[in-house]
Design a protein around this motif. Structure first.
Motif, PDB file in Angstrom:
ATOM      1  N   ALA A  85     -30.683 -14.068   4.002  1.00 36.12           N
ATOM      2  CA  ALA A  85     -30.043 -12.853   3.474  1.00 36.12           C
ATOM      3  C   ALA A  85     -30.014 -12.802   1.940  1.00 36.12           C
ATOM      4  O   ALA A  85     -30.288 -11.737   1.364  1.00 36.12           O
ATOM      5  CB  ALA A  85     -28.635 -12.708   4.056  1.00 36.12           C
ATOM      6  N   PRO A  86     -29.732 -13.923   1.248  1.00 44.44           N
ATOM      7  CA  PRO A  86     -29.686 -13.825  -0.217  1.00 44.44           C
ATOM      8  C   PRO A  86     -31.040 -13.476  -0.846  1.00 44.44           C
ATOM      9  O   PRO A  86     -31.103 -13.119  -2.023  1.00 44.44           O
ATOM     10  CB  PRO A  86     -29.258 -15.239  -0.663  1.00 44.44           C
ATOM     11  CG  PRO A  86     -28.667 -15.867   0.543  1.00 44.44           C
ATOM     12  CD  PRO A  86     -29.351 -15.257   1.726  1.00 44.44           C
ATOM     13  N   HIS A  87     -32.134 -13.560  -0.078  1.00 47.09           N
ATOM     14  CA  HIS A  87     -33.463 -13.251  -0.628  1.00 47.09           C
ATOM     15  C   HIS A  87     -33.971 -11.887  -0.169  1.00 47.09           C
ATOM     16  O   HIS A  87     -35.098 -11.508  -0.468  1.00 47.09           O
ATOM     17  CB  HIS A  87     -34.477 -14.313  -0.183  1.00 47.09           C
ATOM     18  CG  HIS A  87     -34.053 -15.700  -0.525  1.00 47.09           C
ATOM     19  ND1 HIS A  87     -34.147 -16.200  -1.802  1.00 47.09           N
ATOM     20  CD2 HIS A  87     -33.481 -16.671   0.222  1.00 47.09           C
ATOM     21  CE1 HIS A  87     -33.662 -17.433  -1.824  1.00 47.09           C
ATOM     22  NE2 HIS A  87     -33.256 -17.741  -0.602  1.00 47.09           N
ATOM     23  N   ALA A  88     -33.161 -11.160   0.623  1.00 44.90           N
ATOM     24  CA  ALA A  88     -33.650  -9.918   1.228  1.00 44.90           C
ATOM     25  C   ALA A  88     -33.025  -8.699   0.561  1.00 44.90           C
ATOM     26  O   ALA A  88     -31.895  -8.756   0.093  1.00 44.90           O
ATOM     27  CB  ALA A  88     -33.303  -9.917   2.720  1.00 44.90           C
ATOM     28  N   ALA A  89     -33.784  -7.604   0.530  1.00 43.21           N
ATOM     29  CA  ALA A  89     -33.261  -6.358  -0.047  1.00 43.21           C
ATOM     30  C   ALA A  89     -33.085  -5.326   1.062  1.00 43.21           C
ATOM     31  O   ALA A  89     -33.996  -5.127   1.868  1.00 43.21           O
ATOM     32  CB  ALA A  89     -34.240  -5.819  -1.086  1.00 43.21           C
ATOM     33  N   PHE A 121     -32.185   0.627   7.042  1.00 40.50           N
ATOM     34  CA  PHE A 121     -33.180   0.607   8.131  1.00 40.50           C
ATOM     35  C   PHE A 121     -33.553  -0.829   8.473  1.00 40.50           C
ATOM     36  O   PHE A 121     -33.962  -1.151   9.569  1.00 40.50           O
ATOM     37  CB  PHE A 121     -34.461   1.327   7.707  1.00 40.50           C
ATOM     38  CG  PHE A 121     -34.301   2.813   7.576  1.00 40.50           C
ATOM     39  CD1 PHE A 121     -33.941   3.588   8.663  1.00 40.50           C
ATOM     40  CD2 PHE A 121     -34.531   3.442   6.360  1.00 40.50           C
ATOM     41  CE1 PHE A 121     -33.799   4.957   8.554  1.00 40.50           C
ATOM     42  CE2 PHE A 121     -34.395   4.809   6.235  1.00 40.50           C
ATOM     43  CZ  PHE A 121     -34.028   5.573   7.328  1.00 40.50           C
ATOM     44  N   GLY A 122     -33.471  -1.683   7.468  1.00 43.71           N
ATOM     45  CA  GLY A 122     -33.855  -3.083   7.652  1.00 43.71           C
ATOM     46  C   GLY A 122     -33.817  -3.770   6.304  1.00 43.71           C
ATOM     47  O   GLY A 122     -33.203  -3.259   5.354  1.00 43.71           O
ATOM     48  N   TYR A 123     -34.475  -4.909   6.219  1.00 44.69           N
ATOM     49  CA  TYR A 123     -34.426  -5.711   4.997  1.00 44.69           C
ATOM     50  C   TYR A 123     -35.827  -6.180   4.639  1.00 44.69           C
ATOM     51  O   TYR A 123     -36.591  -6.593   5.521  1.00 44.69           O
ATOM     52  CB  TYR A 123     -33.504  -6.923   5.206  1.00 44.69           C
ATOM     53  CG  TYR A 123     -32.059  -6.503   5.329  1.00 44.69           C
ATOM     54  CD1 TYR A 123     -31.219  -6.525   4.225  1.00 44.69           C
ATOM     55  CD2 TYR A 123     -31.562  -6.030   6.544  1.00 44.69           C
ATOM     56  CE1 TYR A 123     -29.900  -6.099   4.321  1.00 44.69           C
ATOM     57  CE2 TYR A 123     -30.241  -5.603   6.653  1.00 44.69           C
ATOM     58  CZ  TYR A 123     -29.420  -5.640   5.537  1.00 44.69           C
ATOM     59  OH  TYR A 123     -28.127  -5.209   5.638  1.00 44.69           O
ATOM     60  N   ASN A 124     -36.130  -6.132   3.338  1.00 46.35           N
ATOM     61  CA  ASN A 124     -37.452  -6.565   2.885  1.00 46.35           C
ATOM     62  C   ASN A 124     -37.372  -7.984   2.335  1.00 46.35           C
ATOM     63  O   ASN A 124     -36.483  -8.305   1.541  1.00 46.35           O
ATOM     64  CB  ASN A 124     -37.947  -5.612   1.785  1.00 46.35           C
ATOM     65  CG  ASN A 124     -39.403  -5.848   1.440  1.00 46.35           C
ATOM     66  OD1 ASN A 124     -40.223  -6.123   2.326  1.00 46.35           O
ATOM     67  ND2 ASN A 124     -39.748  -5.756   0.163  1.00 46.35           N
ATOM     68  N   ILE A 125     -38.309  -8.816   2.762  1.00 44.53           N
ATOM     69  CA  ILE A 125     -38.262 -10.226   2.347  1.00 44.53           C
ATOM     70  C   ILE A 125     -39.690 -10.740   2.176  1.00 44.53           C
ATOM     71  O   ILE A 125     -40.603 -10.297   2.906  1.00 44.53           O
ATOM     72  CB  ILE A 125     -37.474 -11.058   3.391  1.00 44.53           C
ATOM     73  CG1 ILE A 125     -37.236 -12.473   2.881  1.00 44.53           C
ATOM     74  CG2 ILE A 125     -38.137 -11.082   4.752  1.00 44.53           C
ATOM     75  CD1 ILE A 125     -36.096 -13.166   3.553  1.00 44.53           C
ATOM     76  N   ALA A 126     -39.890 -11.643   1.241  1.00 43.66           N
ATOM     77  CA  ALA A 126     -41.236 -12.195   1.023  1.00 43.66           C
ATOM     78  C   ALA A 126     -41.659 -12.997   2.258  1.00 43.66           C
ATOM     79  O   ALA A 126     -40.879 -13.810   2.771  1.00 43.66           O
ATOM     80  CB  ALA A 126     -41.223 -13.089  -0.208  1.00 43.66           C
ATOM     81  N   GLU A 132     -41.319 -20.122   5.345  1.00 44.05           N
ATOM     82  CA  GLU A 132     -40.776 -21.442   4.946  1.00 44.05           C
ATOM     83  C   GLU A 132     -39.493 -21.748   5.705  1.00 44.05           C
ATOM     84  O   GLU A 132     -39.302 -22.867   6.203  1.00 44.05           O
ATOM     85  CB  GLU A 132     -40.460 -21.456   3.446  1.00 44.05           C
ATOM     86  CG  GLU A 132     -41.579 -22.005   2.607  1.00 44.05           C
ATOM     87  CD  GLU A 132     -41.192 -22.120   1.139  1.00 44.05           C
ATOM     88  OE1 GLU A 132     -40.021 -21.933   0.777  1.00 44.05           O
ATOM     89  OE2 GLU A 132     -42.092 -22.411   0.345  1.00 44.05           O
ATOM     90  N   ALA A 133     -38.612 -20.746   5.810  1.00 43.82           N
ATOM     91  CA  ALA A 133     -37.329 -20.962   6.506  1.00 43.82           C
ATOM     92  C   ALA A 133     -37.568 -21.205   7.998  1.00 43.82           C
ATOM     93  O   ALA A 133     -36.954 -22.096   8.598  1.00 43.82           O
ATOM     94  CB  ALA A 133     -36.420 -19.761   6.295  1.00 43.82           C
TER      95      ALA A 133
END
Ligand code: FAD
Length: 420
Positions: A85-89, A121-126, A132-133
C-alpha cells in the motif's frame, strides 16, 4: 508437504522424485499469486521458474499495473497489501480525451470512482515492486521454490512429469502454466491459440511533472496512437504507456531522454505542466492472444500464457489474478472432495470458472482498442456517438464503469474481500 523437498530447495543438479498437488510454472505476477493462493487453500505447491529481476539488478520491467479492487482484495487475502500500500497510488478518476484531428472529434469524458460510491477504481503500483513482494512471500511460505526453467512436460498416468533446465525432474498432479506469452506448458498440453495482429507497440516508462496528477489517469487518443498517464504514489510522478505504430514507437525509442521528453511534452500539451526525469523506457509489442482451451492434459493456463490483451483499460494482469484466485477455488474443491486436483473434473471446473470472463475481456478490449485508435470515418463517428452518450448520461457511465471493474461471473473466494 507430501514428498516434496523440505525445506525450500534452490539447488540444481539433483534428482527430484517428488509428487506435489500443483506445479506452478512461471514466477511472474500471475504465477506467484497463483502459487500463494493455492498454498493458502492447503494445496501442496511447487513454484518453478527463473527468479524475477529485482530493482537492484538490471530489469526491462518498466511497467506498472493498475490493480482493480478485486485484485487488491486478493493481495489483502494473501497478507501482502500492508507492505504494498505505501507504494501504490489510488486511481480516483479516469479521463479520456479525443486528441484526434478528426472533424468527428468526441467530447472529453471523465469517469469518477465517486460516481459508484468508491474511493478509487483501484491502485497503481510498479510491477517490479509487486513481483518482489510476491516472490519474497513465496520464498517465505512455499516449501518448494525452484529457480529453473521447465524444458518439457509429459503426462504419465495420473501425474505430469516436468523436466527442468537443471537436469532434474519434478512430478505434479496438476501443472499451472503461468509461463507467459511463449508458454511451454501450453505447447506441451497441445493447446492451440488464436492470435490478433495489431502492428503496434507500446513504450512503458515514468516521468516527473510540475502539476500534481490528483490521482487522475488520463488517456489521450489520436489516430493510431494513445498516450496514457497513470498516477504514481508521488503526486508529481506518473507512469506512461505510449501506444503507436511500430514505426512511431521505434523512432521514439531511438530518441535520447531529452528528445523523448520533447515528444511527450508536445503530446500532453501542458496537461501536467513541465515534465522531467523520464525513467528507463522499455518497448512491448502489442499483441492479442487467447488459448483455444484454458485447460487440457493435466494443465491449466493462466495469465499471459492464456490471454494477452492490448494495454488499454488496465485489464491484463487483473484478468491473470482472477485466473489465480479461481484456480485456488477449483483445486480447493477437488482436495475437499478427495478428488485428483489434476483430474478432468478440476480442469472442467477451471474452464467453466474462467471461460466467460476471458472471452468477454479479450473481445471487449480488442473492440475498444480498434475503436479508440481508428482513423476510419464511420468508426470515428460511432465512437463519437458512444462517447457523447457516456459524457451526457450518468447511468450509462456508471454501467460502463461497473462492466470495467467486475467480471461477468462471480468473483473467486479470495477476491471477495471482507464480505467474502
Ligand atoms: C505497457 C503495458 C502496460 C500494462 N498495464 C497493465 C495494467 O495497468 N493493469 C493490468 O492489469 N495489466 C497491465 N498490463 C498487462 C500485464 O503487464 C501483464 O498481464 C502481466 O505482466 C503478465 O504477467 P504474467 O505473470 O502472466 O506473465 P509474465 O510476467 O510474462 O511471467 C511469465 C513468467 O514465466 C517465466 N517462464 C517463461 N518460460 C518459462 C519456462 N519454460 N519455465 C519456467 N518459467 C518460465 C518467465 O521467466 C516469467 O517470469 C500491461 C501490459 C503492458 C504491455
Amino acid at each position: 508437504m507430501r514428498d516434496v523437498e523440505k525445506p525450500r530447495d534452490e539447488t540444481a543438479g539433483r534428482s527430484r522424485a517428488e509428487l506435489c498437488d500443483v506445479a506452478v510454472v512461471g514466477a511472474g505476477p500471475a504465477g506467484i499469486a497463483a502459487a500463494l493462493a493455492l498454498a493458502q487453500v492447503g494445496a501442496e505447491v511447487a513454484l518453478i521458474g527463473p527468479a524475477p529481476a529485482t530493482t537492484a539488478g538490471t530489469s526491462r520491467e518498466t511497467r506498472t499495473a493498475a490493480l482493480l479492487a478485486s485484485s487488491v482484495d486478493l493481495l489483502k487475502a494473501l497478507q501482502l497489501w500492508p507492505a504494498l500500500a505505501p507504494h501504490a497510488a489510488p486511481l480516483e478518476a479516469i479521463r479520456i480525451i479525443d486528441a484526434s484531428r478528426s472533424l468527428l472529434r468526441a467530447p472529453d469524458i471523465e469517469f469518477k470512482a465517486s460516481e459508484l460510491g468508491l474511493e478509487a477504481f483501484g491502485y497503481n503500483i510498479a510491477n517490479i515492486t509487486l513481483v518482489e513482494a510476491l516472490y519474497a512471500r513465496a520464498r517465505e511460505i512455499l516449501p518448494a521454490v525452484v529457480p529453473a526453467s521447465v524444458t518439457a512436460i509429459a503426462v504419465e498416468g495420473n501425474k505430469a512429469v516436468l523436466a527442468l533446465g537443471d537436469e532434474t525432474k519434478l512430478a505434479a498432479r496438476l501443472v499451472a502454466g503461468a509461463d507467459g506469452r511463449r508458454s511451454i506448458c501450453r505447447v506441451c498440453a497441445g493447446i492451440e491459440v488464436t492470435e490478433r495482429r495489431y502492428d503496434q507497440a507500446a513504450i512503458a516508462t515514468s516521468f516527473h511533472h510540475t502539476i500534481p496528477h490528483r490521482n487522475v489517469s488520463t488517456e489521450l487518443h489520436r489516430e493510431q496512437c494513445s498516450v496514457t498517464t497513470v498516477p504514481l504514489h508521488d503526486p508529481h510522478s506518473s507512469s506512461l504507456i505510449w501506444v503507436g505504430s511500430l514505426v512511431e514507437i521505434a523512432a521514439l525509442m531511438r530518441r535520447d531522454e531529452a528528445g523523448f521528453g520533447d515528444a511527450l511534452a508536445e503530446r500532453l500539451d501542458g496537461l501536467l505542466g513541465a515534465i522531467s526525469a523520464i525513467g528507463p523506457r522499455a518497448e512491448f509489442k502489442v499483441a492479442g492472444l487467447v488459448a483455444n482451451r484454458l485447460a487440457a492434459n493435466r494443465t491449466v493456463l493462466l495469465g499471459e500464457a492464456a490471454h494477452i490483451l492490448p494495454p488499454i483499460g488496465a485489464q491484463g494482469l487483473n484478468l491473470g489474478l482472477r485466473d489465480a484466485a479461481a484456480l485456488a477455488d477449483c483445486v480447493a474443491a477437488a482436495l475437499r472432495a478427495g478428488r485428483d486436483p489434476g483430474g478432468e473434473a478440476t480442469l472442467e471446473a477451471y474452464r467453466n470458472a474462467r471461460g466467460l470472463d476471458v472471452m468477454t475481456r479479450t473481445v471487449g478490449i480488442d473492440l475498444m482498442s480498434r475503436a479508440l485508435l481508428t482513423s476510419l470515418p464511420p468508426l470515428q463517428a460511432a465512437r463519437g456517438i458512444v462517447l457523447h452518450g457516456l459524457s451526457a448520461l450518468a447511468p450509462l457511465r456508471r454501467a460502463v464503469m461497473r462492466l470495467g471493474l467486475a467480471p461477468p461471473t462471480e468473483l473467486p473466494s479470495l477476491m471477495r474481500g471482507a464480505s467474502g
